[in-house]
Design a protein around this motif. Structure first.
Motif, PDB file in Angstrom:
ATOM      1  N   LEU A  22       0.830  -1.203   0.000  1.00  0.00           N
ATOM      2  CA  LEU A  22       0.000   0.000   0.000  1.00  0.00           C
ATOM      3  C   LEU A  22       0.869   1.259   0.000  1.00  0.00           C
ATOM      4  O   LEU A  22       0.493   2.288  -0.583  1.00  0.00           O
ATOM      5  N   PHE A  23       2.015   1.183   0.666  1.00  0.00           N
ATOM      6  CA  PHE A  23       3.010   2.260   0.593  1.00  0.00           C
ATOM      7  C   PHE A  23       3.422   2.494  -0.862  1.00  0.00           C
ATOM      8  O   PHE A  23       3.461   3.623  -1.352  1.00  0.00           O
ATOM      9  N   LEU A  24       3.716   1.407  -1.561  1.00  0.00           N
ATOM     10  CA  LEU A  24       4.109   1.510  -2.967  1.00  0.00           C
ATOM     11  C   LEU A  24       2.953   2.008  -3.834  1.00  0.00           C
ATOM     12  O   LEU A  24       3.162   2.725  -4.825  1.00  0.00           O
ATOM     13  N   LEU A  25       1.717   1.632  -3.462  1.00  0.00           N
ATOM     14  CA  LEU A  25       0.549   2.104  -4.204  1.00  0.00           C
ATOM     15  C   LEU A  25       0.459   3.625  -4.161  1.00  0.00           C
ATOM     16  O   LEU A  25       0.274   4.281  -5.197  1.00  0.00           O
ATOM     17  N   THR A  26       0.591   4.198  -2.974  1.00  0.00           N
ATOM     18  CA  THR A  26       0.524   5.659  -2.868  1.00  0.00           C
ATOM     19  C   THR A  26       1.724   6.309  -3.545  1.00  0.00           C
ATOM     20  O   THR A  26       1.615   7.411  -4.083  1.00  0.00           O
ATOM     21  N   ALA A  27       2.877   5.613  -3.532  1.00  0.00           N
ATOM     22  CA  ALA A  27       4.053   6.140  -4.220  1.00  0.00           C
ATOM     23  C   ALA A  27       3.813   6.220  -5.721  1.00  0.00           C
ATOM     24  O   ALA A  27       4.050   7.253  -6.361  1.00  0.00           O
ATOM     25  N   ILE A  28       3.310   5.129  -6.299  1.00  0.00           N
ATOM     26  CA  ILE A  28       3.058   5.088  -7.745  1.00  0.00           C
ATOM     27  C   ILE A  28       2.000   6.123  -8.131  1.00  0.00           C
ATOM     28  O   ILE A  28       2.128   6.827  -9.138  1.00  0.00           O
ATOM     29  N   SER A  29       0.956   6.213  -7.309  1.00  0.00           N
ATOM     30  CA  SER A  29      -0.107   7.178  -7.578  1.00  0.00           C
ATOM     31  C   SER A  29       0.438   8.599  -7.627  1.00  0.00           C
ATOM     32  O   SER A  29       0.100   9.380  -8.534  1.00  0.00           O
ATOM     33  N   ASN A  30       1.286   8.927  -6.678  1.00  0.00           N
ATOM     34  CA  ASN A  30       1.814  10.290  -6.623  1.00  0.00           C
ATOM     35  C   ASN A  30       2.849  10.552  -7.704  1.00  0.00           C
ATOM     36  O   ASN A  30       2.954  11.662  -8.229  1.00  0.00           O
ATOM     37  N   ILE A  31       3.634   9.528  -8.049  1.00  0.00           N
ATOM     38  CA  ILE A  31       4.597   9.671  -9.141  1.00  0.00           C
ATOM     39  C   ILE A  31       3.856   9.929 -10.450  1.00  0.00           C
ATOM     40  O   ILE A  31       4.272  10.758 -11.266  1.00  0.00           O
ATOM     41  N   ASP A  32       2.739   9.212 -10.645  1.00  0.00           N
ATOM     42  CA  ASP A  32       1.925   9.440 -11.840  1.00  0.00           C
ATOM     43  C   ASP A  32       1.426  10.882 -11.912  1.00  0.00           C
ATOM     44  O   ASP A  32       1.291  11.455 -13.004  1.00  0.00           O
ATOM     45  N   LYS A  33       1.120  11.468 -10.747  1.00  0.00           N
ATOM     46  CA  LYS A  33       0.687  12.861 -10.707  1.00  0.00           C
ATOM     47  C   LYS A  33       1.860  13.807 -10.931  1.00  0.00           C
ATOM     48  O   LYS A  33       1.755  14.801 -11.646  1.00  0.00           O
ATOM     49  N   ALA A  34       3.000  13.503 -10.295  1.00  0.00           N
ATOM     50  CA  ALA A  34       4.139  14.423 -10.282  1.00  0.00           C
ATOM     51  C   ALA A  34       4.882  14.492 -11.599  1.00  0.00           C
ATOM     52  O   ALA A  34       5.487  15.519 -11.922  1.00  0.00           O
ATOM     53  N   VAL A  35       4.873  13.404 -12.374  1.00  0.00           N
ATOM     54  CA  VAL A  35       5.670  13.362 -13.599  1.00  0.00           C
ATOM     55  C   VAL A  35       5.260  14.471 -14.566  1.00  0.00           C
ATOM     56  O   VAL A  35       6.089  15.006 -15.315  1.00  0.00           O
ATOM     57  N   ILE A  36       4.000  14.875 -14.555  1.00  0.00           N
ATOM     58  CA  ILE A  36       3.545  15.940 -15.438  1.00  0.00           C
ATOM     59  C   ILE A  36       4.202  17.265 -15.067  1.00  0.00           C
ATOM     60  O   ILE A  36       4.522  18.092 -15.934  1.00  0.00           O
ATOM     61  N   GLY A  37       4.441  17.473 -13.753  1.00  0.00           N
ATOM     62  CA  GLY A  37       5.114  18.688 -13.315  1.00  0.00           C
ATOM     63  C   GLY A  37       6.584  18.696 -13.713  1.00  0.00           C
ATOM     64  O   GLY A  37       7.134  19.722 -14.127  1.00  0.00           O
ATOM     65  N   PHE A  38       7.247  17.547 -13.590  1.00  0.00           N
ATOM     66  CA  PHE A  38       8.653  17.446 -13.982  1.00  0.00           C
ATOM     67  C   PHE A  38       8.831  17.721 -15.471  1.00  0.00           C
ATOM     68  O   PHE A  38       9.850  18.268 -15.898  1.00  0.00           O
ATOM     69  N   ALA A  39       7.835  17.320 -16.246  1.00  0.00           N
ATOM     70  CA  ALA A  39       7.924  17.472 -17.706  1.00  0.00           C
ATOM     71  C   ALA A  39       7.250  18.745 -18.207  1.00  0.00           C
ATOM     72  O   ALA A  39       7.072  18.915 -19.421  1.00  0.00           O
ATOM     73  N   SER A  40       6.886  19.648 -17.308  1.00  0.00           N
ATOM     74  CA  SER A  40       6.088  20.814 -17.697  1.00  0.00           C
ATOM     75  C   SER A  40       6.772  21.686 -18.748  1.00  0.00           C
ATOM     76  O   SER A  40       6.132  22.102 -19.726  1.00  0.00           O
TER      77      SER A  40
END
Length: 440
Positions: A22-40
């Motif tokens: 579940l820790f990894l689940l929240t990690a993946i979920s947030n990475i999916d959100k954050a990657v758009i900011g890194f690539a902005s």
């Protein structure tokens, strides 16, 4: 006197594995959100997007997020968290892979809307699933371990994703997150079985603090709507709204601010962009530990949860306010990082507080509605930030206005919460029973 079940306080090896997943689940979920900011920056350049359009990209992610959060909670209550979570991650992976074909602003918006729909229930379902495996006295820290997957995942992945974006193009980062999601699904279905959805159905006397037990007994199990309209839920949801405003602004705009306004080099950006997420990890663990200790000592939701949650939000408001006025780049980075750090505390203590106050029968739906209301901050925050950046005299001025507005929202939510969130005072069970006898 309420008896403690000592076996419940010991976590098995399998429980730790589930918490890790579940820790990894929240990690993946947030990475999916954050990657758009890194690539902005490269995305905006390739597609020719304005700041206001980019703000819309951040906001539409949450367009169906609220509805799917509610729907996911209902499905989890009916079919169990195991299968709902697995189906949810399958959708994430498909959307991330589809980003390979994005070639226009409209296509990008569609992928963000669909990804938001898929990720809407993720956090509430992770909290609900974890709470089934955790004894009451360890929920604060246990839920915090699950929750810190969000910031820690971003902190660890940030240099890797930025490196992929720099060397292989921005689409490669999205494909990488999709591959990680596929691996996670296989592990989840192998470890967690269908029968595990029945875990956590313990006697209410063992699962509540003594001072709150009488209130639960007096509260009808069918009182979902009355709880949803209660002052407690509204104020906790307001704290969540402020948290998501700060959180999504950090995801979608802070990397852009660091690169375009503070003019950080690519090498420095890879280091600095991970800084707030490391602080968030430490903060969530520290404050949840403090909250658990106070809750265990006082047996009080107010003293153990509310009086930790709300002052931390107020501290976040102070940091954002002064961070917007800082003339030194280093000081601005530190203060804004602390503002983001303190601003996201509701992600742990919000669900932990609701678990204590909400009817047991409706935990999934309550957590779903909580995420639905709080994610509204994610709809408004990124777009308002983009609007201010585009329509101010300069990008720097627009960002400063956005940071100060975020500070005001955190201040209002934290201030109202600290004075207003209180367990409802109701009649004792014996009194209600007596009244019912009289009516008969």
């Amino acid at each position: 006197m309420v008896k403690k079940n000592t076996k419940e306080s010991k976590l098995s090896k399998r429980t730790w594995i589930v918490i890790a997943l579940l820790f990894l689940l929240t990690a993946i979920s947030n990475i999916d959100k954050a990657v758009i900011g890194f690539a902005s920056v490269p995305i905006m350049k390739e597609l020719g997007l304005t700041p206001e359009q980019w703000g819309l990209v951040g906001s539409v992610f949450f367009l169906l997020y609220s509805l799917s959060a509610v729907f996911g909670g209902v499905l989890a209550d009916k079919y169990g968290t195991r299968i709902v979570i697995a189906g949810m991650v399958v959708l994430w992976c498909l959307i991330q892979f589809s980003t390979l074909f994005v070639s226009s602003f409209a296509f990008l918006l569609i992928t963000r809307i669909l990804l938001g729909m898929g990720e809407g229930p993720s956090y509430s379902l992770a909290m609900t699933a974890a709470s089934k495996w955790l004894p009451k006295e360890k929920r604060g820290v246990g839920l915090s371990i699950v929750s810190i997957g969000s910031p820690l995942g971003v902190a660890i992945s940030a240099p890797i994703l930025l490196n992929l974006i720099t060397n292989y193009g921005w689409r490669s980062a999205f494909v990488a997150t999709g591959v990680v999601g596929v691996i996670w699904i296989a592990a989840w279905l192998w470890v967690v079985k269908a029968k595990d959805d029945s875990k956590g159905k313990v006697d209410a006397k063992e699962d509540l603090a003594k001072e709150d037990y009488d209130q639960l007994e007096a509260q009808p199990e069918s009182g979902f709507l009355s709880f949803l309209l209660s002052k407690n839920f509204i104020l906790i949801a307001l704290c969540g709204f402020a948290t998501y405003w700060a959180f999504t602004m950090g995801l979608n705009w802070i990397p852009n601010y660091l690169e375009n306004v503070l003019q950080l080099s690519a090498d420095k950006l890879q280091i600095v962009v991970a800084f707030p997420w490391i602080l968030i990890t430490v903060s969530l663990l520290s404050f949840s530990f403090i909250s658990d200790r106070l809750f265990h000592k006082t047996k009080s939701v107010v003293k153990g949860r509310v009086f930790v949650l709300c002052p931390v939000l107020l501290a976040g408001a102070v940091c954002y306010f002064f961070g917007a006025m800082a003339t030194s780049s280093s000081l601005a980075i530190v203060l804004l990082s602390l503002g983001l750090t303190f601003g996201v505390i509701t992600m742990v203590l919000g669900p932990a507080t609701l678990i204590e106050l909400a009817p047991k029968k409706h935990q999934g739906k309550v957590q779903g509605w909580f995420m639905a209301f709080t994610s509204l901050g994610g709809i408004v925050g990124p777009y308002v930030t983009g609007y201010l950046v585009e329509n101010s005299s300069s990008a720097a001025t627009g960002f400063h206005y956005a940071f100060q507005l975020c500070a005001l929202i955190l201040l209002i939510a934290g201030g109202l919460g600290v004075v207003g969130i209180r367990p409802k005072k109701v009649e004792k069970p014996t009194t209600i029973y007596t009244n019912q006898i009289k009516k008969v």
